[in-house]
Design an enzyme around this catalytic site. Structure first.
Site, PDB file in Angstrom:
ATOM      1  N   SER A  96       0.829  -1.206   0.000  1.00 54.91           N
ATOM      2  CA  SER A  96       0.000   0.000   0.000  1.00 54.91           C
ATOM      3  C   SER A  96       0.863   1.255   0.000  1.00 54.91           C
ATOM      4  O   SER A  96       2.017   1.241   0.418  1.00 54.91           O
ATOM      5  CB  SER A  96      -0.904   0.019   1.234  1.00 54.91           C
ATOM      6  OG  SER A  96      -1.678  -1.138   1.311  1.00 54.91           O
TER       7      SER A  96
HETATM    8  N1  SAH Z   1      -0.750  -4.632   4.041  1.00 52.64           N
HETATM    9  C1  SAH Z   1      -0.101  -4.977   2.801  1.00 52.64           C
HETATM   10  C2  SAH Z   1      -0.970  -4.610   1.613  1.00 52.64           C
HETATM   11  C3  SAH Z   1      -1.160  -5.753   0.692  1.00 52.64           C
HETATM   12  S1  SAH Z   1      -2.392  -5.567  -0.570  1.00 52.64           S
HETATM   13  C4  SAH Z   1       1.286  -4.377   2.722  1.00 52.64           C
HETATM   14  O1  SAH Z   1       1.609  -3.530   3.568  1.00 52.64           O
HETATM   15  O2  SAH Z   1       2.057  -4.764   1.858  1.00 52.64           O
HETATM   16  C5  SAH Z   1      -3.716  -6.545   0.072  1.00 52.64           C
HETATM   17  C6  SAH Z   1      -3.434  -7.993   0.363  1.00 52.64           C
HETATM   18  O3  SAH Z   1      -4.661  -8.579   0.774  1.00 52.64           O
HETATM   19  C7  SAH Z   1      -2.930  -8.823  -0.805  1.00 52.64           C
HETATM   20  O4  SAH Z   1      -1.702  -9.388  -0.486  1.00 52.64           O
HETATM   21  C8  SAH Z   1      -4.027  -9.894  -0.984  1.00 52.64           C
HETATM   22  O5  SAH Z   1      -3.506 -11.159  -1.353  1.00 52.64           O
HETATM   23  C9  SAH Z   1      -4.627  -9.948   0.401  1.00 52.64           C
HETATM   24  N2  SAH Z   1      -5.973 -10.489   0.502  1.00 52.64           N
HETATM   25  C10 SAH Z   1      -7.038 -10.316  -0.328  1.00 52.64           C
HETATM   26  N3  SAH Z   1      -8.107 -10.985   0.155  1.00 52.64           N
HETATM   27  C11 SAH Z   1      -7.717 -11.591   1.308  1.00 52.64           C
HETATM   28  C12 SAH Z   1      -8.362 -12.417   2.274  1.00 52.64           C
HETATM   29  N4  SAH Z   1      -9.641 -12.776   2.185  1.00 52.64           N
HETATM   30  N5  SAH Z   1      -7.642 -12.840   3.338  1.00 52.64           N
HETATM   31  C13 SAH Z   1      -6.341 -12.507   3.486  1.00 52.64           C
HETATM   32  N6  SAH Z   1      -5.675 -11.737   2.605  1.00 52.64           N
HETATM   33  C14 SAH Z   1      -6.351 -11.267   1.543  1.00 52.64           C
END
Ligand code: SAH
Length: 225
Positions: free
Chosen positions: A69
């Site tokens: 993000s």
């Molecule tokens: N907090 C992260 C942002 C990652 S983007 C960072 O700082 O890098 C959002 C993430 O949510 C992705 O990796 C995606 O695979 C995950 N995601 C989507 N749906 C999900 C679910 N139901 N349970 C767990 N993770 C999920």
């Protein structure tokens, strides 16, 4: 960190300072949150060839079609969660692990759930490398929460879903916040803050606030898309 990596980033303190300024420009005022942004080396949470770009205030690809993000957004979400240093926090969507590192800098206990195994395992490695050994990185469908470590003072979801998943509301303490983007897949999403108002476990009363328009990758799962 290896010398070659250090050389690639000649002025890390200055770079982190830039991320703090960018968060302030987005309206973040919470000093603890700004300090956390200045402490976590974001360059270590992205693929090596993106290390330099990691100090720009933008999301970046981390593989598997997912993104780390935008740092100002991580800061805004942490601020909106109103964390205290003794809080027990759940993050849904570990991705790179960067958000979890920021949350662990602000709170006592952090569990983060990721549905993609390879990202979870990479996040675990990076978090360890940065000294965040006690962050629990779990693999699973985060729309179901993580009951083992509940109840939580705050839950932060880093992917956008159609609505607030009931299991997450149920795993919140009364007065706890769920901060989460809600809307349609890929567009018309708003960052929402849901506050649990009652201890009734079946259908807890919730107060909802719309914070701002945002854009996140989709939350995929039983209570997601
Ligand atoms: N907090 C992260 C942002 C990652 S983007 C960072 O700082 O890098 C959002 C993430 O949510 C992705 O990796 C995606 O695979 C995950 N995601 C989507 N749906 C999900 C679910 N139901 N349970 C767990 N993770 C999920």
């Amino acid at each position: 960190m290896k010398q070659a990596e250090k050389d690639a980033i000649p002025n890390r303190a200055g770079d982190l300072q830039r991320l703090i300024l960018q968060a302030q420009q987005h309206g973040v005022r919470d000093q603890a949150v700004l300090t956390a942004i200045g402490q976590v080396p974001r360059n270590l949470f992205v693929p090596k060839d993106l290390a330099k770009a990691s100090f720009e205030d933008t999301p970046l690809p981390i593989g598997e079609g997912q993104t780390i993000s935008q740092p100002a957004m991580v800061a805004l979400m942490a601020e909106a969660s109103c964390l205290s240093s003794d809080d027990n926090v759940l993050e849904i969507g570990a991705g790179s692990g960067y958000g979890a590192a920021i949350l662990r800098t602000l709170a006592a206990r952090v569990t983060t759930v990721e549905r993609i195994e390879t990202l979870a395992s990479q996040a675990r490695t990076t978090l360890k490398q940065c000294g965040f050994d006690d962050v629990d990185v779990a693999v699973g469908d985060g729309t179901l929460g993580w009951p083992e470590n509940a109840p939580y003072d705050a839950i932060i979801v880093t992917a956008a879903g159609p609505s607030a998943p009931l299991p997450l509301i149920r795993q919140l303490k009364t007065d706890g916040h769920l901060v989460m983007p809600v809307g349609r897949k890929h567009y018309q999403q708003y960052l929402m803050r849901f506050t649990r108002q009652s201890s009734n476990d079946k259908t807890p009363r919730v107060h909802a606030e719309k914070l701002m328009a945002v854009r996140f990758v989709p939350l995929i799962g039983e209570h997601g898309f």
